[in-house]
Design a protein around this motif. Sequence first.
Motif, mmCIF file in Angstrom:
data_model
loop_
_atom_site.group_PDB
_atom_site.id
_atom_site.type_symbol
_atom_site.label_atom_id
_atom_site.label_comp_id
_atom_site.label_asym_id
_atom_site.label_seq_id
_atom_site.Cartn_x
_atom_site.Cartn_y
_atom_site.Cartn_z
ATOM 1 N N VAL A 8 89.636 62.516 -9.023
ATOM 2 C CA VAL A 8 89.374 63.461 -10.103
ATOM 3 C C VAL A 8 90.507 64.476 -10.232
ATOM 4 O O VAL A 8 91.341 64.620 -9.338
ATOM 5 C CB VAL A 8 88.036 64.209 -9.877
ATOM 6 N N ASP A 9 90.477 65.211 -11.359
ATOM 7 C CA ASP A 9 91.428 66.306 -11.548
ATOM 8 C C ASP A 9 90.778 67.614 -11.078
ATOM 9 O O ASP A 9 89.657 67.608 -10.560
ATOM 10 C CB ASP A 9 91.904 66.392 -13.005
ATOM 11 N N GLU A 10 91.461 68.724 -11.265
ATOM 12 C CA GLU A 10 90.960 70.023 -10.797
ATOM 13 C C GLU A 10 89.680 70.481 -11.494
ATOM 14 O O GLU A 10 89.027 71.406 -11.051
ATOM 15 C CB GLU A 10 92.049 71.094 -10.949
ATOM 16 N N SER A 11 89.323 69.814 -12.603
ATOM 17 C CA SER A 11 88.077 70.119 -13.319
ATOM 18 C C SER A 11 86.968 69.143 -12.950
ATOM 19 O O SER A 11 85.929 69.124 -13.600
ATOM 20 C CB SER A 11 88.308 70.058 -14.834
ATOM 21 N N ASP A 12 87.206 68.304 -11.942
ATOM 22 C CA ASP A 12 86.257 67.289 -11.480
ATOM 23 C C ASP A 12 86.023 66.211 -12.541
ATOM 24 O O ASP A 12 84.951 65.617 -12.620
ATOM 25 C CB ASP A 12 84.930 67.911 -11.030
ATOM 26 N N LYS A 13 87.021 65.937 -13.336
ATOM 27 C CA LYS A 13 86.957 64.861 -14.327
ATOM 28 C C LYS A 13 87.674 63.638 -13.749
ATOM 29 O O LYS A 13 88.789 63.749 -13.236
ATOM 30 C CB LYS A 13 87.647 65.265 -15.636
ATOM 31 N N PRO A 14 87.032 62.457 -13.822
ATOM 32 C CA PRO A 14 87.670 61.243 -13.293
ATOM 33 C C PRO A 14 89.000 60.956 -13.966
ATOM 34 O O PRO A 14 89.123 61.064 -15.187
ATOM 35 C CB PRO A 14 86.650 60.149 -13.616
ATOM 36 N N VAL A 15 89.991 60.619 -13.144
ATOM 37 C CA VAL A 15 91.306 60.260 -13.673
ATOM 38 C C VAL A 15 91.747 58.878 -13.208
ATOM 39 O O VAL A 15 92.579 58.249 -13.850
ATOM 40 C CB VAL A 15 92.386 61.307 -13.299
ATOM 41 N N SER A 16 91.201 58.410 -12.073
ATOM 42 C CA SER A 16 91.539 57.081 -11.569
ATOM 43 C C SER A 16 90.610 56.764 -10.408
ATOM 44 O O SER A 16 89.605 57.441 -10.196
ATOM 45 C CB SER A 16 93.013 57.025 -11.118
ATOM 46 N N SER A 17 90.971 55.754 -9.673
ATOM 47 C CA SER A 17 90.223 55.422 -8.465
ATOM 48 C C SER A 17 91.206 54.944 -7.407
ATOM 49 O O SER A 17 92.341 54.585 -7.718
ATOM 50 C CB SER A 17 89.153 54.370 -8.752
ATOM 51 N N ALA A 18 90.758 54.959 -6.156
ATOM 52 C CA ALA A 18 91.599 54.534 -5.038
ATOM 53 C C ALA A 18 90.696 54.114 -3.888
ATOM 54 O O ALA A 18 89.491 54.420 -3.889
ATOM 55 C CB ALA A 18 92.512 55.682 -4.607
#
Length: 186
Positions: A8-18
């Motif tokens: 996630v980003d700093e706003s807790d929005k998903p950006v990718s996975s790992a």
Amino acid sequence: MTYSVTVVDESDKPVSSATSSQIYSKGLLHRFASIFVIDVNSGGYRLLLQKRGIGKSHGGLFSESVSAHVRADEDYLQAASRRLGEEIGIYSQPCLKEICKIHVNVCEPETEWRKNAFVTVYECFLSEKEVMTQLNMNSSEVLNIYFLPIDKVIKFFSASPGFFVPCFRYTLDAYLEYAGYKTCAV
């Protein structure tokens, strides 16, 4: 087992996975759920402490009752519910109450392990009898469980923080603040 964890980003929005190994080796910001199972039927608040399975990272250390990476295809609550079943065999869908969400950023320089996560902390009331009736510990995940009065958990942690996973201090303090106890940060 390898699975994708939500990054996630700093706003807790998903950006990718790992993978979890990528998450910890690179310190990627991710989602995590911690569950505090509380027994109130024993004349006071008792916390179910988990001793982690030996083969896991931080194996043999104490942690919250149950903890979970939030996978790419689920939310915090789904992860918490899934792990109650996977770790200790509680599939009955008990009521999980969200307590708070905290940001934890802890590293172990000697191992290059870093947990950088938004952690949603849940409370779950289950009597020891309910837990023991349903208990089916996954031995690769959990070595043992213990129900201890909250004040004893605080004393144990304060005296021996090295016996606990690195992030326990933060989730325990968040839970204690919510429950009206004096926090125990060492």
